[in-house]
Design an enzyme around this catalytic site. Structure first.
Site, PDB file in Angstrom:
ATOM      1  CG  HIS A 167      -9.672  -0.717   8.941  1.00 35.76           C
ATOM      2  ND1 HIS A 167      -9.849   0.294   8.027  1.00 35.76           N
ATOM      3  CD2 HIS A 167      -8.545  -1.375   8.564  1.00 35.76           C
ATOM      4  CE1 HIS A 167      -8.875   0.246   7.132  1.00 35.76           C
ATOM      5  NE2 HIS A 167      -8.072  -0.747   7.426  1.00 35.76           N
ATOM      6  CE  LYS A 189      -6.124   1.682  -1.679  1.00 40.14           C
ATOM      7  NZ  LYS A 189      -5.055   1.078  -0.872  1.00 40.14           N
ATOM      8  CG  HIS A 190     -11.326   0.821  -0.804  1.00 39.74           C
ATOM      9  ND1 HIS A 190     -10.939   2.140  -0.691  1.00 39.74           N
ATOM     10  CD2 HIS A 190     -10.361   0.088  -0.193  1.00 39.74           C
ATOM     11  CE1 HIS A 190      -9.799   2.205  -0.017  1.00 39.74           C
ATOM     12  NE2 HIS A 190      -9.415   0.982   0.286  1.00 39.74           N
ATOM     13  NE  ARG A 208       1.001   0.485   4.162  1.00 33.90           N
ATOM     14  CZ  ARG A 208       0.119   0.776   5.104  1.00 33.90           C
ATOM     15  NH1 ARG A 208       0.514   1.354   6.230  1.00 33.90           N
ATOM     16  NH2 ARG A 208      -1.161   0.507   4.940  1.00 33.90           N
ATOM     17  CG  ASP A 214      -9.848  -3.377   2.057  1.00 30.83           C
ATOM     18  OD1 ASP A 214      -8.641  -3.518   2.325  1.00 30.83           O
ATOM     19  OD2 ASP A 214     -10.468  -2.325   2.274  1.00 30.83           O
ATOM     20  CG  ASP A 244      -2.170  -0.708   1.127  1.00 29.39           C
ATOM     21  OD1 ASP A 244      -2.804  -0.596   0.080  1.00 29.39           O
ATOM     22  OD2 ASP A 244      -2.541  -1.405   2.075  1.00 29.39           O
ATOM     23  NE  ARG A 275      -6.419   5.507   2.309  1.00 30.16           N
ATOM     24  CZ  ARG A 275      -7.048   4.363   2.577  1.00 30.16           C
ATOM     25  NH1 ARG A 275      -7.925   4.293   3.578  1.00 30.16           N
ATOM     26  NH2 ARG A 275      -6.805   3.292   1.846  1.00 30.16           N
TER      27      ARG A 275
END
Length: 609
Positions: free
Chosen positions: A254, A241-242, A150, A327, A142, A211
């Site tokens: 989440h 995504k998503h 990352r 996901d 990601d 994002r």
């Protein structure tokens, strides 16, 4: 909650669809794309040599701990053993024949610096090529940039999606994708779970927000298509995504199961265009969302587990023939109704191909294997997904050449000076000036002594570095004399008093905010600083919505994130070294009347205004 919903409806109502120019199609009735004829004979030969276990393993993309494929630290070995039943990722690949892995920084300890990442990638490939059917791994990450990074140190940092949306340049979005993709490919990473194709029409969205490229479906569509092309020109698999769209939620998938209440017409107008644009641009993979969309599936299955959404809409109506990746399967949104052995089975039956981040790889693997052996999932259906994954591996060169990294290529590409200069230029075009009363900016020649104060989020990849000191350092490099004081997102009375005291004798104060709400103590901090009489410059380092809560600040800007490249760009704009050129990609509502727009999308001042 009432105000939040009003605000969401205002943005949703203002969303316009100009995606026809980006996609060539509008509306649900558009004809599905026709899949290109492929010569898959060499892939089918590989497939024919695989056992059922090897085929099932190709579907999974698990996490793991450690910086080395074969010799992680003792601590990481213990964590792997506890959660995965193996000590190393090499053992994980050998045991479950997994088709790929995903890298994370921080908690998973997979990433330290570029050379270590490359060595890890090479170790993963050696383990994959040691399998009875030697198939290289498709290594994923990601690396969205902005708030979701990352690989930090040593790699080029680029502005995130909403910052690029503020810049408004398709060329910049494509270049950013190409730079990021080239550096990932040099490190042995060939699938990036980016770009985000969600249209952020809900200012209260806790998980997408910056994002996203913005609130206008047409603009988001064009930016998504540009980034897809940039990544894939660099030899990296992009992933939109998503699906079917996560931009209008006030709940995080989440931790819960959000519900998208859009009508079918609203979904066609707001959520669908960026995915259509991504498909028209040739996107190789699309990630599902763990949320309910009753207008698309009245059964209210999460989209990840919904045949109506994945097969009926994504493959049928939109004509997508690439890889559908779930996901993360450890998220609460997909685990509310079924056990961890059933979720991957149902995702496959719904139409998914790659199964990302199962919470228990052993349970998930054997759940799918049992479903294949019982006939619940036919081997023909299994082969279809494995073949799609093999096509991706073939497209990025993993099946026809060496899967290993090159030290000279890392040296030439990763963090290259030309990349960093391009990133700086791109980012300088994104900083947005919202307010500039009485020409408070740029700072005047005599305003050399600055206080930098306020919220100070840690850098995404390095918790030892944070916003306020890094912003102060950026001003120091420009010749200013700064002192800095990080007061945090919830400053107490003592912190606010200290900030007020520190402002005395300064020529100007730059105060950062991070996600200001109606009850935020950051409002009190800004108010007290304004009362000192020292000129105040406000910089929102995350959401552009902060200004609605801050009253009559003389100057207010948005950087859309707090990474080094975005902070340096903001400092240069404040100092007058470059003009502010960014335009809001989302509208900002009034805090006291959320149905009214304070700053419309497209607002952004220059120093000539």
């Amino acid at each position: 909650m009432q105000d939040r919903n009003l605000s969401r409806r205002t943005v949703l109502a203002s969303a316009t669809v100009v995606a026809a120019s980006a996609t060539g199609v509008v509306g649900a009735a558009a004809a599905p794309a026709v899949a290109h004829r492929r010569d898959d004979r060499h892939l089918r030969r590989i497939l024919s040599t695989m056992s059922v276990e090897a085929k099932v393993g190709q579907l999974f993309v698990p996490y793991f701990y450690g910086t080395s494929a074969t010799s992680p630290s003792q601590y990481d070995q213990e964590r792997n053993l506890k959660e995965l039943g193996v000590r190393t990722v090499a053992e994980l690949i050998a045991k479950y024949h997994v088709g790929g892995v995903i890298y994370f920084s921080g908690w998973a300890n997979n990433i330290q610096d570029p050379r270590q990442v490359a060595a890890l990638s090479d170790g993963v490939q050696r383990a994959s090529l040691a399998l009875p059917t030697p198939v290289p791994s498709l290594i994923s990450i990601d690396q969205e940039h902005g708030a979701n990074v990352r690989i930090g140190s040593g790699a080029t940092q680029l502005p995130g999606a909403m910052a690029l949306g503020a810049g408004g340049s398709l060329s910049d979005a494509r270049t950013a994708g190409r730079i990021s993709g080239a550096e990932l490919a040099a490190l042995g990473i060939h699938q990036n779970f980016a770009p985000v194709a969600d249209v952020n029409v809900n200012p209260a969205n806790p998980i997408i927000n910056i994002r996203s490229f913005g609130a206008d479906p047409g603009e988001v569509s064009r930016m998504v298509a540009a980034q897809v092309r940039g990544y894939q020109q660099a030899g990296v698999v992009a992933c939109a995504k998503h699906f079917p769209g996560h931009g209008d939620t006030a709940e995080d998938s989440h931790t819960g199961l959000p519900v998208i209440t859009h009508t079918r017409e609203e979904w066609d107008r707001v959520d669908a265009p960026p995915f259509r644009a991504a498909i028209a641009a040739g996107v190789d993979s699309i990630m599902t969302a763990h949320l309910q969309v009753p207008a698309l599936d009245p059964s209210n299955e999460p989209a990840t587990l919904s045949p109506a959404i994945l097969q009926g809409v994504l493959r049928g109506e939109l004509g997508f023939d690439g890889v559908i990746v779930t996901d993360a399967l450890n998220m609460r949104g997909v685990r509310t109704k079924y056990g961890d052995d059933r979720v991957p089975v149902l995702a496959l039956k719904a139409g998914a191909d790659q199964l990302l981040f199962p919470p228990d790889i052993d349970v998930a693997f054997h759940g799918v294997l049992a479903a294949v052996r019982s006939g619940e999932i036919t081997e023909e259906r299994l082969d279809a997904s494995v073949l799609r994954i093999l096509r991706l591996k073939d497209k990025v060169g993993l099946l026809r050449g060496s899967p290993y990294t090159s030290a000279s290529e890392i040296e030439r590409v990763v963090g290259a000076r030309r990349h960093r200069l391009a990133a700086a230029r791109i980012t300088e075009r994104t900083t947005t000036l919202l307010v500039n009363r009485n020409r408070a900016l740029p700072l005047r020649r005599g305003q050399r002594k600055l206080l930098v104060v306020g919220a100070s989020p840690a850098f995404p990849t390095d918790a030892t570095r944070s916003t306020v000191p890094e912003l102060a350092a950026a001003f120091d490099e420009l010749g200013y004399s700064t002192v800095h004081l990080a007061t945090g997102r919830t400053p107490d009375a003592a912190a606010i008093d200290a900030a007020v005291a520190a402002a005395q004798g300064r020529d100007a104060v730059v105060v950062t905010t991070d996600n200001v709400g109606a009850a935020s103590a950051q409002r009190t901090l800004v108010s007290r600083l304004l009362a000192t009489g020292v000129p105040v410059v406000h910089l929102a380092v995350r959401n552009p919505y902060d200004i609605a809560h801050l009253g009559e600040v003389p100057a207010s800007l948005v950087s859309y994130c707090w990474t080094e490249v975005e902070l340096r760009a903001a400092a240069r704009v404040i100092a007058g070294r470059v003009e502010p050129r960014g335009k809001l990609p989302v509208p900002v509502q009034r805090a006291d009347a959320p149905s009214q727009v304070l700053f419309p999308a497209g607002h952004g001042l220059t120093y000539d205004d």
